[in-house]
Design a protein around this motif. Structure first.
Motif, PDB file in Angstrom:
ATOM      1  N   THR A   4     -18.643 -20.564  50.916  1.00 34.15           N
ATOM      2  CA  THR A   4     -18.847 -19.447  51.835  1.00 34.15           C
ATOM      3  C   THR A   4     -18.130 -18.182  51.384  1.00 34.15           C
ATOM      4  OG1 THR A   4     -19.050 -21.024  53.650  1.00 34.15           O
ATOM      5  CG2 THR A   4     -18.666 -18.717  54.234  1.00 34.15           C
ATOM      6  N   ASN A   5     -16.934 -18.335  50.891  1.00 29.06           N
ATOM      7  CA  ASN A   5     -16.130 -17.178  50.502  1.00 29.06           C
ATOM      8  C   ASN A   5     -16.196 -16.893  48.998  1.00 29.06           C
ATOM      9  OD1 ASN A   5     -15.174 -16.738  53.166  1.00 29.06           O
ATOM     10  ND2 ASN A   5     -13.721 -18.411  52.906  1.00 29.06           N
ATOM     11  N   TYR A   6     -17.151 -17.493  48.329  1.00 30.06           N
ATOM     12  CA  TYR A   6     -17.333 -17.281  46.904  1.00 30.06           C
ATOM     13  C   TYR A   6     -18.546 -16.384  46.663  1.00 30.06           C
ATOM     14  CZ  TYR A   6     -14.053 -20.792  45.147  1.00 30.06           C
ATOM     15  OH  TYR A   6     -12.926 -21.487  44.822  1.00 30.06           O
ATOM     16  N   ALA A   7     -18.478 -15.620  45.604  1.00 25.73           N
ATOM     17  CA  ALA A   7     -19.682 -14.969  45.096  1.00 25.73           C
ATOM     18  C   ALA A   7     -20.515 -16.043  44.397  1.00 25.73           C
ATOM     19  CB  ALA A   7     -19.318 -13.873  44.104  1.00 25.73           C
ATOM     20  N   MET A   8     -21.818 -15.956  44.595  1.00 26.03           N
ATOM     21  CA  MET A   8     -22.725 -16.885  43.927  1.00 26.03           C
ATOM     22  C   MET A   8     -23.647 -16.084  43.034  1.00 26.03           C
ATOM     23  SD  MET A   8     -21.871 -19.865  45.095  1.00 26.03           S
ATOM     24  CE  MET A   8     -23.254 -20.861  44.530  1.00 26.03           C
ATOM     25  N   GLY A   9     -23.816 -16.560  41.821  1.00 23.36           N
ATOM     26  CA  GLY A   9     -24.633 -15.802  40.881  1.00 23.36           C
ATOM     27  C   GLY A   9     -25.612 -16.670  40.127  1.00 23.36           C
ATOM     28  N   TRP A  10     -26.617 -16.006  39.604  1.00 27.33           N
ATOM     29  CA  TRP A  10     -27.566 -16.619  38.672  1.00 27.33           C
ATOM     30  C   TRP A  10     -27.388 -15.942  37.313  1.00 27.33           C
ATOM     31  CZ3 TRP A  10     -30.352 -20.886  39.500  1.00 27.33           C
ATOM     32  CH2 TRP A  10     -30.596 -21.277  40.820  1.00 27.33           C
ATOM     33  N   PHE A  11     -27.258 -16.758  36.285  1.00 29.09           N
ATOM     34  CA  PHE A  11     -27.169 -16.290  34.910  1.00 29.09           C
ATOM     35  C   PHE A  11     -28.337 -16.883  34.135  1.00 29.09           C
ATOM     36  CE2 PHE A  11     -22.814 -14.512  34.431  1.00 29.09           C
ATOM     37  CZ  PHE A  11     -22.316 -14.817  35.684  1.00 29.09           C
ATOM     38  N   ARG A  12     -28.623 -16.303  32.985  1.00 34.05           N
ATOM     39  CA  ARG A  12     -29.621 -16.894  32.101  1.00 34.05           C
ATOM     40  C   ARG A  12     -29.171 -16.746  30.661  1.00 34.05           C
ATOM     41  NH1 ARG A  12     -34.752 -12.802  33.164  1.00 34.05           N
ATOM     42  NH2 ARG A  12     -33.935 -10.957  32.062  1.00 34.05           N
ATOM     43  N   GLN A  13     -29.670 -17.673  29.856  1.00 36.09           N
ATOM     44  CA  GLN A  13     -29.276 -17.693  28.449  1.00 36.09           C
ATOM     45  C   GLN A  13     -30.443 -18.139  27.593  1.00 36.09           C
ATOM     46  OE1 GLN A  13     -26.113 -20.499  27.462  1.00 36.09           O
ATOM     47  NE2 GLN A  13     -25.320 -19.104  25.901  1.00 36.09           N
TER      48      GLN A  13
END
Length: 121
Positions: free
Chosen positions: A30-39
């Protein structure tokens, strides 16, 4: 033990759509940033989109085509991808960072195993 698990990748034609999911288990983010990365092979892992307490961020290459959102009740992160292009082909990873402004992969603590997205021309 906290884990992130992506799903929803696959093969799609140019102009098509996919929705990636990232299910979290073992803890809430809840208190975290959530991200999508690609490689892509031979290149660094780049951030695609991020959602956090300070809002959302999108890489210029996906603005207007991708949407990141999270379902707190399901402890799941999503990436809706529309108007896909061959250059979107990559392994997509979800990740969690204790930093709301996390932009670099080194700022992310938890990672999923990745899911392949292939866009055919």
């Amino acid at each position: 033990q906290a884990q992130l698990a992506e799903s929803g990748g696959g093969l799609v034609q140019t102009g098509g759509s996919l929705t990636l999911s990232c299910a979290a288990s073992g803890r809430t983010f809840t208190n975290y940033a959530m991200g999508w990365f690609r490689q892509v092979p031979g290149k660094e892992r780049d951030i695609v989109a991020r959602v956090s307490g300070i809002g959302t961020y999108y890489a210029d290459s996906v603005k207007g085509r991708f949407t990141i959102y999270r379902d707190y009740a399901k402890n799941t992160l999503y990436l809706q991808m529309n108007s896909l292009k061959p250059e979107d082909t990559a392994v997509y990873y979800c990740a969690a960072s204790p930093l709301n402004w996390g932009m670099d992969e080194n700022q992310y603590t938890y990672w999923g195993q990745g899911t392949q997205v292939t866009v055919s021309s």
